[in-house]
Design an enzyme around this catalytic site. Structure first.
Site, PDB file in Angstrom:
ATOM      1  N   ASP A  65       0.828  -1.214   0.000  1.00  0.00           N
ATOM      2  CA  ASP A  65       0.000   0.000   0.000  1.00  0.00           C
ATOM      3  C   ASP A  65       0.854   1.253   0.000  1.00  0.00           C
ATOM      4  O   ASP A  65       2.048   1.215   0.313  1.00  0.00           O
ATOM      5  CB  ASP A  65      -0.934   0.011   1.219  1.00  0.00           C
ATOM      6  CG  ASP A  65      -0.176   0.113   2.550  1.00  0.00           C
ATOM      7  OD1 ASP A  65       0.806  -0.627   2.728  1.00  0.00           O
ATOM      8  OD2 ASP A  65      -0.566   0.944   3.396  1.00  0.00           O
ATOM      9  N   GLU A  82       0.139  -1.071   5.697  1.00  0.00           N
ATOM     10  CA  GLU A  82       1.220  -0.635   6.580  1.00  0.00           C
ATOM     11  C   GLU A  82       1.070   0.848   6.915  1.00  0.00           C
ATOM     12  O   GLU A  82       1.306   1.272   8.041  1.00  0.00           O
ATOM     13  CB  GLU A  82       2.582  -0.878   5.917  1.00  0.00           C
ATOM     14  CG  GLU A  82       3.771  -0.725   6.858  1.00  0.00           C
ATOM     15  CD  GLU A  82       4.357   0.677   6.934  1.00  0.00           C
ATOM     16  OE1 GLU A  82       5.221   0.916   7.791  1.00  0.00           O
ATOM     17  OE2 GLU A  82       3.941   1.558   6.157  1.00  0.00           O
TER      18      GLU A  82
END
Ligand SMILES: [Zn+2]
Length: 432
Positions: free
Chosen positions: A85, A180
């Protein structure tokens, strides 16, 4: 540049340019896991590519993680982890990467927005990269080198090892994570199932920097219940929760905030203030390298909340504290060989490694606390979470080469026997 890096360079760049074009922005406010479905778009690409490389146990899990195994000849099982991400600080939609070949060492004007300039006087690391190939955005989005540089480097390294069966290396477990950037990267990460003896996140920046120390972090929420009365008839009755929250914020010490601290100094930082007359909520993050000082930051917020509650007894003020992650150094110090191996792999690539405490966290901090020791390694990406984000292709290749060296090193008996993690030298795993 060492030979392995030269050999990896084109492949890592090609992968990087492919991955950054896929929008994988995560979302702080989402209740789902992963927080955005589009993160799976990259997961599916990586799953397919890992299968094509011939890795074993390739899997895209229900939570959006991608796992795979590259069998090795000897040594402990080494985990390699990066997150798919990107941060929501800047747009990650329609990323148009630009490659500045053989960079001339001058300012780089980004083509999509002439106001956005990578200036060498603000950017000594860039200035030192004259002659490199530099990847930037067009100035309208982030690049996503955080952490697609790490993803591309791990992919490049395992592709290289899979294509060179004559190279002896330790068994590798690949793990690509989601979310994350919203602090939930390893919420569903099953360490047992992952099966590595220790791991490395490829989520750092400048080549040579290897991180074994993060902040210890907690989130503090202060809830204020006031009393809402029609403002026309509220004299001596109304208790405005918004004003009490503002009073508390005004009393935060000025020398303990992110804007006024650096290096090893910690801080408390309000991240959100929502409310009505009737009730308000203040959210803070507290950060420090030292557990005792972190507890003091938490206590400071409790004391401020107490004081406001005492001044206005009709209000109800409550405080909750939640641990986010802990400085990973205390865990990594239980087996220093894990980090030393990363140092040695860097040296084998001609890089002298160095340390600097991370003023933030990594997925590795949480994994280390849960028993999977996971220091963090450089990727060559720079100025993360910004439209001015950039990465040197040569640095990314060096990072990928470092992974190759690390996998080779852990198959050497003198390294495998030095680590107290896992079982040391194992029966050679089959070479699929
Ligand atoms: Zn990152």
């Amino acid at each position: 540049m060492p030979d392995v890096a030269a050999e990896l360079r084109d492949d890592v760049l090609e992968r990087f340019l492919r991955y950054v074009r896929i929008d994988t922005t995560s979302d702080q406010d989402s209740e789902t896991y992963p927080s955005t479905a589009k993160q799976r778009d990259l997961g599916e690409v990586l799953e397919r590519e890992l299968r094509e490389l011939g890795l074993d146990d390739v899997e895209l899990t229900e939570h959006g993680y991608v796992f795979a195994t590259l069998p090795g000849s000897a040594g402990p099982t080494v985990g390699l982890i990066a997150h798919m991400d990107t941060s929501q600080d800047e747009s990650g939609t329609n990323v148009q990467p630009q490659v500045v070949r053989n960079y001339d060492g001058k300012d780089i004007v980004l083509p999509g927005d002439p106001q956005k300039i990578l200036r060498i006087d603000e950017n000594p690391i860039l200035a030192a990269r004259a002659g490199h190939d530099i990847v930037t955005t067009d100035g309208t989005t982030l690049l996503g080198a955080d952490d697609k540089a790490g993803v591309a480097e791990i992919m490049g390294a395992v592709a290289y090892l899979a294509a060179h069966p004559e190279i002896e290396h330790a068994p590798i477990r690949v793990g690509f994570t989601v979310d994350e950037e919203v602090g939930r990267g390893v919420d569903h990460f099953d360490i047992e199932a992952f099966g590595a003896d220790f791991a490395y996140t490829l989520d750092g920046a400048e080549v040579g920097r290897i991180d074994d120390e993060t902040f210890s972090a907690s989130e503090v929420r202060i809830r204020i219940e006031g009393l809402s009365v029609h403002p026309g008839t509220s004299k001596d009755k109304m208790v405005n929760a918004i004003k009490l929250g503002a009073r508390l914020l005004e009393r935060l010490p000025k020398d303990r905030s992110p804007e006024t601290t650096e290096e090893r100094e910690g801080f408390v930082h309000p991240t959100r203030f929502t409310g009505t007359t009737a009730e308000a909520e203040l959210r803070f993050i507290a950060r420090d390298f030292d557990a005792e000082k972190l507890a003091q930051h938490e206590q400071l917020l409790r004391d401020l909340a107490d004081a406001v509650g005492k001044e206005e007894p009709r209000a109800r003020v409550s405080v909750t504290v939640e641990e986010s992650y802990r400085n990973m150094k205390e865990f990594l110090d239980t087996d220093p060989t894990v980090t030393k191996a990363a140092d040695e792999a860097a040296r084998r690539c001609g890089i002298e490694p160095w340390r600097e405490p991370i003023r933030g966290g990594t997925d590795g901090a949480m994994l280390s606390a849960r028993g999977l020791l996971t220091p963090n390694m450089y990727t060559g990406g720079q100025q993360f979470h910004s439209v001015l984000e950039w990465a040197s292709v040569q640095d990314m290749a060096t990072s990928a080469a470092t992974i190759v060296e690390l996998a080779k090193l852990w198959a050497e008996p003198e390294w495998a026997s030095r680590s107290s993690s896992g079982t040391g030298v194992r029966t050679p795993a089959s070479r699929g």
